[in-house]
Design a protein around this motif. Structure first.
Motif, PDB file in Angstrom:
ATOM      1  N   ASN A 194       0.830  -1.203   0.000  1.00  0.00           N
ATOM      2  CA  ASN A 194       0.000   0.000   0.000  1.00  0.00           C
ATOM      3  C   ASN A 194       0.868   1.258   0.000  1.00  0.00           C
ATOM      4  O   ASN A 194       1.757   1.401   0.822  1.00  0.00           O
ATOM      5  CB  ASN A 194      -0.928  -0.006   1.219  1.00  0.00           C
ATOM      6  CG  ASN A 194      -1.935   1.108   1.177  1.00  0.00           C
ATOM      7  OD1 ASN A 194      -2.299   1.577   0.108  1.00  0.00           O
ATOM      8  ND2 ASN A 194      -2.394   1.533   2.328  1.00  0.00           N
ATOM      9  N   GLY A 195       0.618   2.160  -0.926  1.00  0.00           N
ATOM     10  CA  GLY A 195       1.353   3.417  -1.006  1.00  0.00           C
ATOM     11  C   GLY A 195       2.682   3.304  -1.725  1.00  0.00           C
ATOM     12  O   GLY A 195       3.388   4.295  -1.878  1.00  0.00           O
ATOM     13  N   ARG A 196       3.041   2.120  -2.173  1.00  0.00           N
ATOM     14  CA  ARG A 196       4.324   1.921  -2.848  1.00  0.00           C
ATOM     15  C   ARG A 196       4.124   1.327  -4.241  1.00  0.00           C
ATOM     16  O   ARG A 196       4.873   0.450  -4.674  1.00  0.00           O
ATOM     17  CB  ARG A 196       5.236   1.022  -2.022  1.00  0.00           C
ATOM     18  CG  ARG A 196       5.607   1.638  -0.694  1.00  0.00           C
ATOM     19  CD  ARG A 196       6.542   0.773   0.076  1.00  0.00           C
ATOM     20  NE  ARG A 196       6.747   1.357   1.399  1.00  0.00           N
ATOM     21  CZ  ARG A 196       7.447   0.773   2.348  1.00  0.00           C
ATOM     22  NH1 ARG A 196       8.018  -0.383   2.121  1.00  0.00           N
ATOM     23  NH2 ARG A 196       7.578   1.353   3.515  1.00  0.00           N
ATOM     24  N   CYS A 197       3.076   1.780  -4.906  1.00  0.00           N
ATOM     25  CA  CYS A 197       2.808   1.297  -6.254  1.00  0.00           C
ATOM     26  C   CYS A 197       2.099   2.399  -7.038  1.00  0.00           C
ATOM     27  O   CYS A 197       1.509   3.307  -6.466  1.00  0.00           O
ATOM     28  CB  CYS A 197       1.964   0.036  -6.219  1.00  0.00           C
ATOM     29  SG  CYS A 197       0.392   0.246  -5.383  1.00  0.00           S
ATOM     30  N   ALA A 198       2.220   2.297  -8.351  1.00  0.00           N
ATOM     31  CA  ALA A 198       1.604   3.320  -9.191  1.00  0.00           C
ATOM     32  C   ALA A 198       1.263   2.738 -10.551  1.00  0.00           C
ATOM     33  O   ALA A 198       1.936   1.836 -11.051  1.00  0.00           O
ATOM     34  CB  ALA A 198       2.557   4.505  -9.363  1.00  0.00           C
ATOM     35  N   ASP A 199       0.213   3.267 -11.136  1.00  0.00           N
ATOM     36  CA  ASP A 199      -0.130   2.972 -12.524  1.00  0.00           C
ATOM     37  C   ASP A 199       0.531   4.035 -13.380  1.00  0.00           C
ATOM     38  O   ASP A 199       0.547   5.215 -13.022  1.00  0.00           O
ATOM     39  CB  ASP A 199      -1.646   3.010 -12.726  1.00  0.00           C
ATOM     40  CG  ASP A 199      -2.358   1.832 -12.075  1.00  0.00           C
ATOM     41  OD1 ASP A 199      -1.742   0.751 -11.996  1.00  0.00           O
ATOM     42  OD2 ASP A 199      -3.514   1.994 -11.659  1.00  0.00           O
ATOM     43  N   VAL A 200       1.091   3.615 -14.508  1.00  0.00           N
ATOM     44  CA  VAL A 200       1.777   4.527 -15.419  1.00  0.00           C
ATOM     45  C   VAL A 200       0.875   4.740 -16.626  1.00  0.00           C
ATOM     46  O   VAL A 200       0.399   3.780 -17.236  1.00  0.00           O
ATOM     47  CB  VAL A 200       3.141   3.959 -15.861  1.00  0.00           C
ATOM     48  CG1 VAL A 200       3.853   4.931 -16.802  1.00  0.00           C
ATOM     49  CG2 VAL A 200       4.007   3.641 -14.643  1.00  0.00           C
ATOM     50  N   GLY A 252       5.766  -1.190  -8.767  1.00  0.00           N
ATOM     51  CA  GLY A 252       5.673  -1.075  -7.318  1.00  0.00           C
ATOM     52  C   GLY A 252       6.383  -2.180  -6.562  1.00  0.00           C
ATOM     53  O   GLY A 252       7.022  -3.063  -7.141  1.00  0.00           O
ATOM     54  N   GLU A 253       6.241  -2.115  -5.241  1.00  0.00           N
ATOM     55  CA  GLU A 253       6.814  -3.103  -4.335  1.00  0.00           C
ATOM     56  C   GLU A 253       5.740  -4.138  -4.005  1.00  0.00           C
ATOM     57  O   GLU A 253       4.624  -3.787  -3.636  1.00  0.00           O
ATOM     58  CB  GLU A 253       7.283  -2.412  -3.044  1.00  0.00           C
ATOM     59  CG  GLU A 253       7.887  -3.358  -2.042  1.00  0.00           C
ATOM     60  CD  GLU A 253       8.329  -2.676  -0.749  1.00  0.00           C
ATOM     61  OE1 GLU A 253       8.535  -3.405   0.244  1.00  0.00           O
ATOM     62  OE2 GLU A 253       8.461  -1.436  -0.717  1.00  0.00           O
ATOM     63  N   ILE A 254       6.113  -5.418  -4.143  1.00  0.00           N
ATOM     64  CA  ILE A 254       5.171  -6.496  -3.856  1.00  0.00           C
ATOM     65  C   ILE A 254       4.821  -6.476  -2.363  1.00  0.00           C
ATOM     66  O   ILE A 254       5.684  -6.269  -1.516  1.00  0.00           O
ATOM     67  CB  ILE A 254       5.764  -7.869  -4.239  1.00  0.00           C
ATOM     68  CG1 ILE A 254       6.085  -7.920  -5.737  1.00  0.00           C
ATOM     69  CG2 ILE A 254       4.833  -9.017  -3.851  1.00  0.00           C
ATOM     70  CD1 ILE A 254       4.878  -7.819  -6.632  1.00  0.00           C
ATOM     71  N   HIS A 255       3.544  -6.699  -2.048  1.00  0.00           N
ATOM     72  CA  HIS A 255       3.057  -6.676  -0.668  1.00  0.00           C
ATOM     73  C   HIS A 255       3.763  -7.756   0.158  1.00  0.00           C
ATOM     74  O   HIS A 255       3.961  -8.889  -0.311  1.00  0.00           O
ATOM     75  CB  HIS A 255       1.544  -6.901  -0.641  1.00  0.00           C
ATOM     76  CG  HIS A 255       0.919  -6.524   0.659  1.00  0.00           C
ATOM     77  ND1 HIS A 255       1.014  -7.316   1.776  1.00  0.00           N
ATOM     78  CD2 HIS A 255       0.217  -5.420   1.024  1.00  0.00           C
ATOM     79  CE1 HIS A 255       0.384  -6.737   2.778  1.00  0.00           C
ATOM     80  NE2 HIS A 255      -0.111  -5.575   2.343  1.00  0.00           N
TER      81      HIS A 255
END
Length: 176
Positions: free
Chosen positions: A26-32, A43-46
């Motif tokens: 959560n908070g460490r991923c983004a759509d481009v 992003g970073e895997i949960h």
């Protein structure tokens, strides 16, 4: 990811939006997005997903969506000659709300850089008590250059002042 996109001719118009994909931390991923087309997720895997696979280290990944990427990529190679005129480099550090997306700040900077802002690169994020509650500092390196002349400090400072004003108005960002 940025290098791959540049190689595919997808650069200059790409931006990111935070995503709520539960596979990612959560908070460490983004759509481009490129223009309005969703072309990738990064992003970073949960940690819980990593735990299921017995992985004890942080893992970062990106997904490229081939069909949409194919519709926006270009196989044209654009040659930019070596610049004849020198660049002026400026670093800025902004204090913003912790939830403010770096991509949003970068977009404001690019939109207000006029024709002399050549490059924007985020190089540091700092979070600490001295910044205030729910605040972070985001630092950017800016490169200014004109293709037809040597820029003056006054020209660059005028554009930089406009950028900082727009950051304050649109993102409640203040210079650190």
């Amino acid at each position: 990811l940025e290098g791959i996109l540049n190689g595919l001719g997808v650069s200059g118009g790409a931006y990111v939006k935070q995503t709520g994909n539960t596979m990612y931390h959560n908070g460490r991923c983004a759509d481009v997005y490129y223009r309005d087309t969703h072309i990738a997720t990064v992003g970073e895997i949960h940690p819980l997903v990593l735990e299921d696979f017995g992985i004890k280290k942080r893992v970062y990944v990106f997904e490229l969506f081939i069909a949409p990427l194919g519709s926006v990529s270009s196989d044209r190679i654009i040659y930019d000659p070596i610049p004849r005129f020198p660049a002026i480099e400026k670093d800025i550090a902004l204090v913003v709300d912790q939830g403010k997306a770096v991509g949003e700040l970068e977009k404001i900077i690019r939109q207000n850089g006029k024709k002399i802002l050549e490059q924007v690169e985020m190089f540091d994020i700092f979070e600490g008590e001295q910044l205030g509650v729910n605040k972070k500092s985001v630092a950017f390196a800016l490169v200014f250059r004109a293709k037809d002349r040597t820029l003056t400090d006054e020209e660059v400072n005028e554009v930089l002042d406009k950028i900082l004003q727009k950051l304050k108005e649109e993102a409640n960002a203040v210079l650190r």
